[in-house]
Design a protein around this motif. Sequence first.
Motif, PDB file in Angstrom:
ATOM      1  N   UNK A  67       0.748  -0.840   0.092  1.00 53.52           N
ATOM      2  CA  UNK A  67       0.592  -0.207  -0.054  1.00 53.52           C
ATOM      3  C   UNK A  67       0.843   1.426   0.062  1.00 53.52           C
ATOM      4  N   UNK A  68       1.049   2.008  -1.049  1.00 51.22           N
ATOM      5  CA  UNK A  68       2.022   2.597  -1.283  1.00 51.22           C
ATOM      6  C   UNK A  68       1.025   4.324  -0.876  1.00 51.22           C
ATOM      7  N   UNK A  69       0.395   4.805  -0.971  1.00 51.14           N
ATOM      8  CA  UNK A  69      -0.557   5.639  -0.488  1.00 51.14           C
ATOM      9  C   UNK A  69      -2.092   5.192   0.066  1.00 51.14           C
ATOM     10  N   UNK A  87       9.369   6.346 -12.576  1.00 49.35           N
ATOM     11  CA  UNK A  87      10.351   5.662 -11.635  1.00 49.35           C
ATOM     12  C   UNK A  87      10.744   4.461 -12.089  1.00 49.35           C
ATOM     13  N   UNK A  88      10.202   4.006 -12.879  1.00 48.29           N
ATOM     14  CA  UNK A  88      10.981   3.347 -13.824  1.00 48.29           C
ATOM     15  C   UNK A  88      12.184   3.228 -14.682  1.00 48.29           C
ATOM     16  N   UNK A  89      12.077   4.439 -15.068  1.00 49.44           N
ATOM     17  CA  UNK A  89      13.179   5.227 -15.779  1.00 49.44           C
ATOM     18  C   UNK A  89      14.390   5.611 -14.832  1.00 49.44           C
ATOM     19  N   UNK A 146       0.481  16.366  -1.792  1.00 48.79           N
ATOM     20  CA  UNK A 146       0.799  15.824  -0.306  1.00 48.79           C
ATOM     21  C   UNK A 146       2.445  15.284  -0.886  1.00 48.79           C
ATOM     22  N   UNK A 147       2.719  15.877   0.206  1.00 49.45           N
ATOM     23  CA  UNK A 147       4.644  14.900   0.246  1.00 49.45           C
ATOM     24  C   UNK A 147       3.233  12.918   0.581  1.00 49.45           C
ATOM     25  N   UNK A 203       7.583   7.708  -3.320  1.00 47.03           N
ATOM     26  CA  UNK A 203       8.297   8.684  -3.637  1.00 47.03           C
ATOM     27  C   UNK A 203       9.432   8.191  -2.538  1.00 47.03           C
ATOM     28  N   UNK A 204       9.424   7.427  -1.840  1.00 46.37           N
ATOM     29  CA  UNK A 204      11.052   7.078  -1.222  1.00 46.37           C
ATOM     30  C   UNK A 204      11.586   6.611  -2.033  1.00 46.37           C
TER      31      UNK A 204
END
Length: 399
Positions: A162-164, A280-282, A303-304, A310-311
């Motif tokens: 669960x990312x967000x 992110x994959x790139x 928002x963050x 994000x990590x």
Amino acid sequence: MLSEQSAATVRATLPVVGGAIGEITERFYARLFAARPELLRDLFNRGNQAAGTQRQALAGSIAAFATYLVDHPEERPDAMLGRIAHKHASLGVTAEQYALVHEHLFAAIVEVLGEAVTPEVAAAWDEVYWLMANALVSIEKRLYEERGGNEWREWEVVGRVEETSDVATFRLRPADGRPAPDFRAGQYVSVQAELPDGARQIRQYSLSAAPGSPVRQISVKRVVGDAAPDGEVSNHLHARVRVGDRLSLSAPSGDLVLGDTDAAAPLLLASAGIGVTPIVAMLGHLVDTGHEGPVLVVHGDRSPTEHALRADHEAYARKLADASVHFFYEAGADDAEASHRTGLVDLADVAVPRGTRAYLCGPLPFMRAVRAQLIGKGVAPADIHYEVFGPDLWLAQAG
């Protein structure tokens, strides 16, 4: 390309056809689904049909292709055709289906325009259609040959994160034990999900990790509609799919990939919202290949805490030899973080090196704004590449 006689007719009738193309495509889809209801159940996105966005995208692509033919008689719009062909290949579109589309599309044209469709007009627009259709068939044939066919494979979910609150990452491994197909960073796969009503709906999701691992990763945002319907497949995946379940996936597709000439060129990777997934994959690929050139990393989000992956986004940027990070948040930006800024993405005070090649993914207004700013900073339009999630409305909304 387009014959001189047809070009003159298309040029003369383009305002009339273009002005009615929205109604034409609406009639077309009504006819097509009345004749072949299984196509709406198992191929076309029911949410996009309900919202009307697929009709807008089809209308925009036809009008744009016809305009390009009369304005550039010795060329063809390869970038547009490539994006469409990759989407079609990921869905398993066949050459035979173009004849079915032709039948119902031209019947719709006659219904809407009536006596204005003289034999000469019909012949000219028929030539436009088949130039576009045959070009797509040719590109799609090559894509199928490159991937070894048009096969759907079962993949087992071996991890879920669960990312967000509204983005989940699914890690997948081929259920048949055969090797996973190669892909290029930035590409996507189609996921075919069987829904409670028996429909087998298909959606595309970017591969959100770099190539090289036997495990594939997609990060899915749960789509909650306001005026539009909720996302059928994204909500199904969030609510029902867990470790041990299986999903049917296509081979990788998509042309938003780093080019062979990008190894030394300055790069700009800009995303907003769930558009972060191919970016992110790139970045992971650039880290794995030891990229040493300058990379501008730009992202916009609410928002963050709502910034998916994000990590990974931050970690990959830190590992690059020469990266500059600019994260824009509408709220919650940490003023102590040098990379954080409050507000919408704005490149006004971001230095963009000469010769930059840019890759954009996110909502259409975001990409339009970033593209305009980059052109204003001297980036060549040919060096700005983008990916649209869902129907490509860039052409439909072009002014």
